[in-house]
Design a protein around this motif. Sequence first.
Motif: not given
Length: 372
Positions: A236-237, A277-280
Amino acid sequence: MTGIFLPFDLHVAIRWVGPARSWLPCSAGAEPRRPPPPLDDARARLKPYFWRLDGEEVNPKRVSLNGTLEVSRKRDGGGDGVYQCAVRHHAGVVLGNPVHLKFAYMDKQFSKHPENTTIHRGQPVALSCNISSGPPASITWLKNGEELLRNSRYHILDTQLLIMDARSEDSGTYSCIATNQPANRSRVSPSGRLNVLDTVEDRPAGLLEVYHESQILTPRGSLVVLPCPVVGWPRPKLIWHLTPPGERSSELETTDEILILRNLELDQEGLYTCAVEDQRDLMKTFNVTLTTPVNITHPPTSKEVQRASTVRFNCTATGKPEPVITWYKDGQPLVLAGRINLRTSADGSQIQLVISGVTSDDAGKYHFFFPL
């Protein structure tokens, strides 16, 4: 009435001593300008030196002629506390520097130690090592019985060894050595085997649980490590944001999972947030605050006043976090109520101890300190 400010150490710092016995010399905070005359006959039977522990006078048999106090740890573990000596002379009592004494200790067993762990290549892993100790034990890590050689992927986080992007060469047996120098003790933990599989495996994104402080108070110029390791495959980023005090949040350029702030300055102060990223919902925060030493801007001075009048002692200090001032009279905590209270000066620049309707009972030595 006479009020005397005693310029002893403003912070009562902890002094760790050996596990059994210690000797404390009496270091007076304000010595008389000339040698005091002998005590009168009525007071000659009293030793010139005496000590208090947390405000209570200690056994005078433990005080030597030169004022040194013998302190021993009790069987129940007691003996810790704030010690303060005093010197009797013709004008009253001179208070010494307070000392927060603690006896060093270290448990026999580790509460956490490396365990057998298997992970896939490219993932982060944290090995734990914790033992109850005062002061906190220094930790040395071992791999296969030898001191661990440091590299850019290894990070020591207080009670954990964090290995980023694990590789097959990280496989081995890990243990740790805990050392407490004041207690003169050192212990080796049980070992655990780390196996790094030379394969990758699909895995959902997540944050690796590692030790971290969410509130970080540190002086300017410090090095601060903010760990936010991410697990998952594909990798993940990570996104970092910084919200300076009173300003809007902005995204940082880095995507490192270990954010290192070197030579910390004011422009690096604020709330740091890391999130996948995309999973706050996968996020972690660190509030980094710079501290500044205490500076006394308006110290109290000695005063002589008439009975039934009002006397004011200034005591204003700056610092970050804001200093908490504690007042004492003749070595005892001063109760602020009724005639005795703290007030702000008319121009708002000073904080004052105000004693109204002065009586003979108010005479004495007033001082203050800032607890850590």
